[in-house]
Design a protein around this motif. Sequence first.
Motif, PDB file in Angstrom:
ATOM      1  N   ALA A 319       1.034  -1.137   0.216  1.00  0.00           N
ATOM      2  CA  ALA A 319      -0.160   0.118   0.239  1.00  0.00           C
ATOM      3  C   ALA A 319       0.929   1.572   0.504  1.00  0.00           C
ATOM      4  CB  ALA A 319      -0.846   0.308   0.685  1.00  0.00           C
ATOM      5  N   PHE A 320       1.445   1.173   0.426  1.00  0.00           N
ATOM      6  CA  PHE A 320       3.110   2.569   0.956  1.00  0.00           C
ATOM      7  C   PHE A 320       3.503   2.564  -0.787  1.00  0.00           C
ATOM      8  CE2 PHE A 320       6.911   4.574   0.981  1.00  0.00           C
ATOM      9  CZ  PHE A 320       6.298   5.145   2.258  1.00  0.00           C
ATOM     10  N   VAL A 321       4.005   1.307  -1.545  1.00  0.00           N
ATOM     11  CA  VAL A 321       4.593   2.124  -2.151  1.00  0.00           C
ATOM     12  C   VAL A 321       3.749   2.568  -3.481  1.00  0.00           C
ATOM     13  CG1 VAL A 321       6.375   0.508  -2.205  1.00  0.00           C
ATOM     14  CG2 VAL A 321       4.335  -0.416  -2.938  1.00  0.00           C
ATOM     15  N   ARG A 322       2.347   2.310  -3.130  1.00  0.00           N
ATOM     16  CA  ARG A 322       1.616   2.529  -4.118  1.00  0.00           C
ATOM     17  C   ARG A 322       0.311   3.958  -4.011  1.00  0.00           C
ATOM     18  NH1 ARG A 322       0.270  -0.281  -8.621  1.00  0.00           N
ATOM     19  NH2 ARG A 322      -2.276  -0.186  -8.069  1.00  0.00           N
ATOM     20  N   THR A 323       0.707   3.797  -3.044  1.00  0.00           N
ATOM     21  CA  THR A 323      -0.172   5.772  -2.643  1.00  0.00           C
ATOM     22  C   THR A 323       0.246   6.396  -3.255  1.00  0.00           C
ATOM     23  OG1 THR A 323      -1.097   6.965  -1.229  1.00  0.00           O
ATOM     24  CG2 THR A 323       1.343   6.165  -0.765  1.00  0.00           C
ATOM     25  N   ARG A 324      -0.622   7.350  -3.876  1.00  0.00           N
ATOM     26  CA  ARG A 324      -0.192   8.670  -4.566  1.00  0.00           C
ATOM     27  C   ARG A 324      -1.250   9.291  -4.996  1.00  0.00           C
ATOM     28  NH1 ARG A 324      -1.903   8.136 -10.502  1.00  0.00           N
ATOM     29  NH2 ARG A 324      -3.912   6.932 -10.753  1.00  0.00           N
ATOM     30  N   HIS A 325      -2.214   9.338  -3.512  1.00  0.00           N
ATOM     31  CA  HIS A 325      -3.329  10.312  -4.605  1.00  0.00           C
ATOM     32  C   HIS A 325      -2.903  11.518  -2.376  1.00  0.00           C
ATOM     33  CE1 HIS A 325      -5.639   9.200  -7.479  1.00  0.00           C
ATOM     34  NE2 HIS A 325      -5.459   8.124  -6.718  1.00  0.00           N
ATOM     35  N   ALA A 326      -1.729  11.194  -1.821  1.00  0.00           N
ATOM     36  CA  ALA A 326      -1.447  11.552  -0.580  1.00  0.00           C
ATOM     37  C   ALA A 326      -0.707  12.257  -0.271  1.00  0.00           C
ATOM     38  CB  ALA A 326      -2.427  10.566   0.693  1.00  0.00           C
ATOM     39  N   VAL A 327       0.203  12.444  -1.414  1.00  0.00           N
ATOM     40  CA  VAL A 327       1.807  12.563  -1.164  1.00  0.00           C
ATOM     41  C   VAL A 327       1.644  13.786  -2.429  1.00  0.00           C
ATOM     42  CG1 VAL A 327       2.554  10.543  -0.037  1.00  0.00           C
ATOM     43  CG2 VAL A 327       2.705  10.209  -2.347  1.00  0.00           C
ATOM     44  N   GLY A 328       2.747  14.526  -2.024  1.00  0.00           N
ATOM     45  CA  GLY A 328       3.262  15.286  -3.248  1.00  0.00           C
ATOM     46  C   GLY A 328       2.510  15.877  -3.890  1.00  0.00           C
ATOM     47  N   PHE A 329       2.127  15.928  -5.092  1.00  0.00           N
ATOM     48  CA  PHE A 329       0.543  16.579  -5.751  1.00  0.00           C
ATOM     49  C   PHE A 329       0.166  15.509  -6.023  1.00  0.00           C
ATOM     50  CE2 PHE A 329       4.289  19.114  -7.344  1.00  0.00           C
ATOM     51  CZ  PHE A 329       4.243  20.351  -6.493  1.00  0.00           C
ATOM     52  N   GLY A 330       0.482  14.299  -6.339  1.00  0.00           N
ATOM     53  CA  GLY A 330      -1.444  13.551  -5.756  1.00  0.00           C
ATOM     54  C   GLY A 330      -0.909  12.486  -7.568  1.00  0.00           C
ATOM     55  N   GLY A 331       0.079  12.866  -8.111  1.00  0.00           N
ATOM     56  CA  GLY A 331      -0.017  11.651  -8.954  1.00  0.00           C
ATOM     57  C   GLY A 331       0.891  10.881  -9.479  1.00  0.00           C
ATOM     58  N   ASP A 332       1.702  10.877 -10.571  1.00  0.00           N
ATOM     59  CA  ASP A 332       2.708   9.392 -10.781  1.00  0.00           C
ATOM     60  C   ASP A 332       3.683   9.413 -10.308  1.00  0.00           C
ATOM     61  OD1 ASP A 332       2.883   6.536 -11.693  1.00  0.00           O
ATOM     62  OD2 ASP A 332       4.148   7.486 -13.250  1.00  0.00           O
ATOM     63  N   LEU A 333       4.255  11.108 -10.488  1.00  0.00           N
ATOM     64  CA  LEU A 333       5.582  11.435 -10.249  1.00  0.00           C
ATOM     65  C   LEU A 333       5.701  11.439  -9.450  1.00  0.00           C
ATOM     66  CD1 LEU A 333       6.372  14.507 -12.878  1.00  0.00           C
ATOM     67  CD2 LEU A 333       6.893  11.853 -12.909  1.00  0.00           C
ATOM     68  N   SER A 334       4.594  12.389  -7.994  1.00  0.00           N
ATOM     69  CA  SER A 334       4.426  11.823  -6.436  1.00  0.00           C
ATOM     70  C   SER A 334       4.666  10.227  -5.609  1.00  0.00           C
ATOM     71  CB  SER A 334       3.860  12.675  -5.355  1.00  0.00           C
ATOM     72  OG  SER A 334       3.023  13.802  -6.083  1.00  0.00           O
ATOM     73  N   ARG A 335       4.180   9.663  -6.666  1.00  0.00           N
ATOM     74  CA  ARG A 335       4.711   7.888  -6.065  1.00  0.00           C
ATOM     75  C   ARG A 335       5.938   7.624  -6.224  1.00  0.00           C
ATOM     76  NH1 ARG A 335       1.126   3.144  -8.766  1.00  0.00           N
ATOM     77  NH2 ARG A 335       2.220   3.721 -10.845  1.00  0.00           N
ATOM     78  N   ILE A 336       6.600   8.104  -7.584  1.00  0.00           N
ATOM     79  CA  ILE A 336       8.528   7.432  -7.755  1.00  0.00           C
ATOM     80  C   ILE A 336       9.013   8.138  -6.821  1.00  0.00           C
ATOM     81  CG2 ILE A 336       9.445   8.359  -9.846  1.00  0.00           C
ATOM     82  CD1 ILE A 336       7.801   7.727 -12.036  1.00  0.00           C
ATOM     83  N   GLY A 337       8.708   9.245  -6.604  1.00  0.00           N
ATOM     84  CA  GLY A 337       9.342   9.380  -4.891  1.00  0.00           C
ATOM     85  C   GLY A 337       9.043   8.596  -4.201  1.00  0.00           C
ATOM     86  N   LEU A 338       8.240   8.692  -4.270  1.00  0.00           N
ATOM     87  CA  LEU A 338       8.071   7.948  -2.509  1.00  0.00           C
ATOM     88  C   LEU A 338       8.524   6.483  -2.268  1.00  0.00           C
ATOM     89  CD1 LEU A 338       5.586   8.044  -0.028  1.00  0.00           C
ATOM     90  CD2 LEU A 338       4.322   6.626  -1.043  1.00  0.00           C
ATOM     91  N   GLN A 339       8.316   5.696  -4.187  1.00  0.00           N
ATOM     92  CA  GLN A 339       9.069   4.371  -4.004  1.00  0.00           C
ATOM     93  C   GLN A 339      10.673   4.807  -3.878  1.00  0.00           C
ATOM     94  OE1 GLN A 339       7.619   3.605  -8.207  1.00  0.00           O
ATOM     95  NE2 GLN A 339       5.329   3.126  -6.967  1.00  0.00           N
ATOM     96  N   GLN A 340      11.033   5.305  -4.602  1.00  0.00           N
ATOM     97  CA  GLN A 340      12.908   6.059  -4.116  1.00  0.00           C
ATOM     98  C   GLN A 340      12.533   5.944  -3.056  1.00  0.00           C
ATOM     99  OE1 GLN A 340      13.343   9.087  -6.657  1.00  0.00           O
ATOM    100  NE2 GLN A 340      13.495   8.010  -8.753  1.00  0.00           N
ATOM    101  N   GLN A 341      12.410   6.152  -2.112  1.00  0.00           N
ATOM    102  CA  GLN A 341      12.430   6.498  -1.119  1.00  0.00           C
ATOM    103  C   GLN A 341      12.149   4.969  -0.137  1.00  0.00           C
ATOM    104  OE1 GLN A 341       9.983   9.390   1.250  1.00  0.00           O
ATOM    105  NE2 GLN A 341      10.241  11.219  -1.009  1.00  0.00           N
ATOM    106  N   PHE A 342      11.655   4.288   0.084  1.00  0.00           N
ATOM    107  CA  PHE A 342      11.449   3.276   0.300  1.00  0.00           C
ATOM    108  C   PHE A 342      12.386   2.095  -0.609  1.00  0.00           C
ATOM    109  CE2 PHE A 342       9.327  -1.443  -0.261  1.00  0.00           C
ATOM    110  CZ  PHE A 342       9.264  -1.619   0.642  1.00  0.00           C
ATOM    111  N   LEU A 343      12.028   2.638  -1.453  1.00  0.00           N
ATOM    112  CA  LEU A 343      13.674   1.187  -1.849  1.00  0.00           C
ATOM    113  C   LEU A 343      15.065   1.281  -1.021  1.00  0.00           C
ATOM    114  CD1 LEU A 343      13.256   1.051  -5.357  1.00  0.00           C
ATOM    115  CD2 LEU A 343      12.501  -0.179  -4.137  1.00  0.00           C
ATOM    116  N   SER A 344      15.348   2.984  -0.785  1.00  0.00           N
ATOM    117  CA  SER A 344      16.986   3.575   0.295  1.00  0.00           C
ATOM    118  C   SER A 344      16.122   3.169   1.288  1.00  0.00           C
ATOM    119  CB  SER A 344      16.487   5.329   0.091  1.00  0.00           C
ATOM    120  OG  SER A 344      16.761   5.712  -1.379  1.00  0.00           O
ATOM    121  N   ALA A 345      15.318   3.205   1.853  1.00  0.00           N
ATOM    122  CA  ALA A 345      14.979   2.165   3.377  1.00  0.00           C
ATOM    123  C   ALA A 345      15.284   1.215   3.610  1.00  0.00           C
ATOM    124  CB  ALA A 345      13.635   2.203   3.653  1.00  0.00           C
ATOM    125  N   LEU A 346      14.889   0.341   2.319  1.00  0.00           N
ATOM    126  CA  LEU A 346      15.485  -0.992   2.115  1.00  0.00           C
ATOM    127  C   LEU A 346      16.417  -1.618   2.441  1.00  0.00           C
ATOM    128  CD1 LEU A 346      14.032  -3.938   2.370  1.00  0.00           C
ATOM    129  CD2 LEU A 346      13.756  -4.003  -0.122  1.00  0.00           C
TER     130      LEU A 346
END
Length: 588
Positions: A319-346
């Motif tokens: 759910a974390f890596v798929r969310t987009r409406h609740a972060v940034g501007f709510g689009g796919d580019l915001s979700r990409i940033g979230l996924q990159q943060q997740f991978l760094s954390a991993l």
Amino acid sequence: MDAQGRGRADDIDPADQWVLNPNTGEYELRLAPSSPQSGVPGPRRPPASDTDPPARARTDAPARSRTDAPGRPRPGTPGRAVPPPRRRRGAPEEPLPGRRGRRPAKKASKGRKALLWTGGTMAFVLVAGAGAAYFYIEHLNNNIASVSDDGASTGGFQKDKAINILLIGTDKRTGKGNESYGDAGSVGHADTTILLHVSKDRSNATALSIPRDLIVDVPDCPTTQEDGTQKIIPGTQDVRFNTSLGQDGRTPSCTMRTVTELTGVKPDNFMVADFNAVKTLTSAVGGVEVCLGKDIDDPDSHLKLSKGTHTIEGEQALAFVRTRHAVGFGGDLSRIGLQQQFLSALMRKLKSNDTLSSPSKMLKLAEAGTKALTVDSQLDSISKLKDLGMELGKLDTKNLTFTTTPVIDNPAEKVKTTVVLNESSAPQVFDMIKNDISFTAVKEQKKKEAAAVAARLKGTKAPASEVRVRILNGGAVAGSAQETLSWLQNEEGVTKSENAGNAPAELAKTTLEYAPDQADQARRLADIMGLPGSAMKPGESVTNAQGVPAMTLTLGKDFKGAGVSLTAPTKAPEGVQKSTADKVECAQ
């Protein structure tokens, strides 16, 4: 796996019995002296039934059950996870030379232990310890599904070259519990795509995200069908990037061709992951810690977390890596940033917990990773994956940079739903990857490059009218030598130049060879043409048509046209967002 399960009652941590062999780079089981033990066979598959589904692995490999889990106790071997190495029947176990009792194994540097395989929205960490568990390898091989690369790759990564792996996460609803994710009935589009570039010297890497809504041209794609026949799927122009997979029967090889056409970088291999990859692999490492800069409540992705740090795994991680409406501007580019943060954390989790030194964690990761992967036909075995993992394991995570292809809103749309390349910065990003330039400014590499440039480009420059040069075509587009000659003579004043035809052999890179007394001429020509210091080759002069000493300019395959600079960028363009895997960032 416990001490008594190995025939020992003394206080021995089983993890300490696995040590890194510096000669092979693999973990091996080392046991202290004890009474003789009988060899134990590897995992057995359950009896086959008429209803069993067909195996995903190669048809010439023996079948293994995909449900066999590492470490599952078997009758007569309580607690046994991985069997010990075989020896001759009845022979006593010999102590290792120089070992008395238990001695802590020498630990490898934490910064170099993490083997990184990022698949779509996930990193697949796999196999470093599987070399010793040879009874288990065939089972893992049979977990892996592979499809043809259809000639779209380089033929597979090589140890002495830079590595480019295309990592794709699909939105197909396969796997238990994934019915509510992705698009209903999706054929499996390229929902998340990352081009992972690892430098030739393994000192740095770049993970370049490609937005799914980027408008691209998908080329014609020769594709291997299920019956083994070839079919060419017609290309389409001005369509979303994600349609390069799944649409009209396109396979990952078509996504590979699309990436090559878009970036100019030809991937060596590809890996494809589904939703289960995120769930199973985060659970295998005991969860990943993420940071939120605000509360998130996204009913679409089912993510509900408060501001601060959280350890997530399984469904919550997906759910974390798929969310987009609740972060940034709510689009796919915001979700990409979230996924990159997740991978760094991993990556940080793997490093801090020394996951690769834990046999139990490695077996869980190997099982989960091989089940979640679909790879190309050049990378379809544990042996090949291990070799790739060992190369990636040389990388220090602080020099792994996550970045996104520079884009802008599609100017042709009134309602902005897609993006197009930012032509002012995207080509520079692609050139940095093609030329193996680090986004993290690795100090040693910068010093070497700076020294080469300073030694060859600095100094006096002769007037353009005094530059004598013979131009050869050594792999550039036909007619390039004449085009360059005309440009130099008519626009740059290099009148003492001549077309010498084709070079005796093709070159990958354009070169300028000159004698020591021609260094000032070489610097002038390099300045005019935008040649890097690496293109300048001190050597000997040649005699031109007038019988006068001249330099030799050989146009290589990298030549882009008369007047186009060949100097590769040395840093990322301004405004390109990037982050490194060793930094903690909070989702906003």
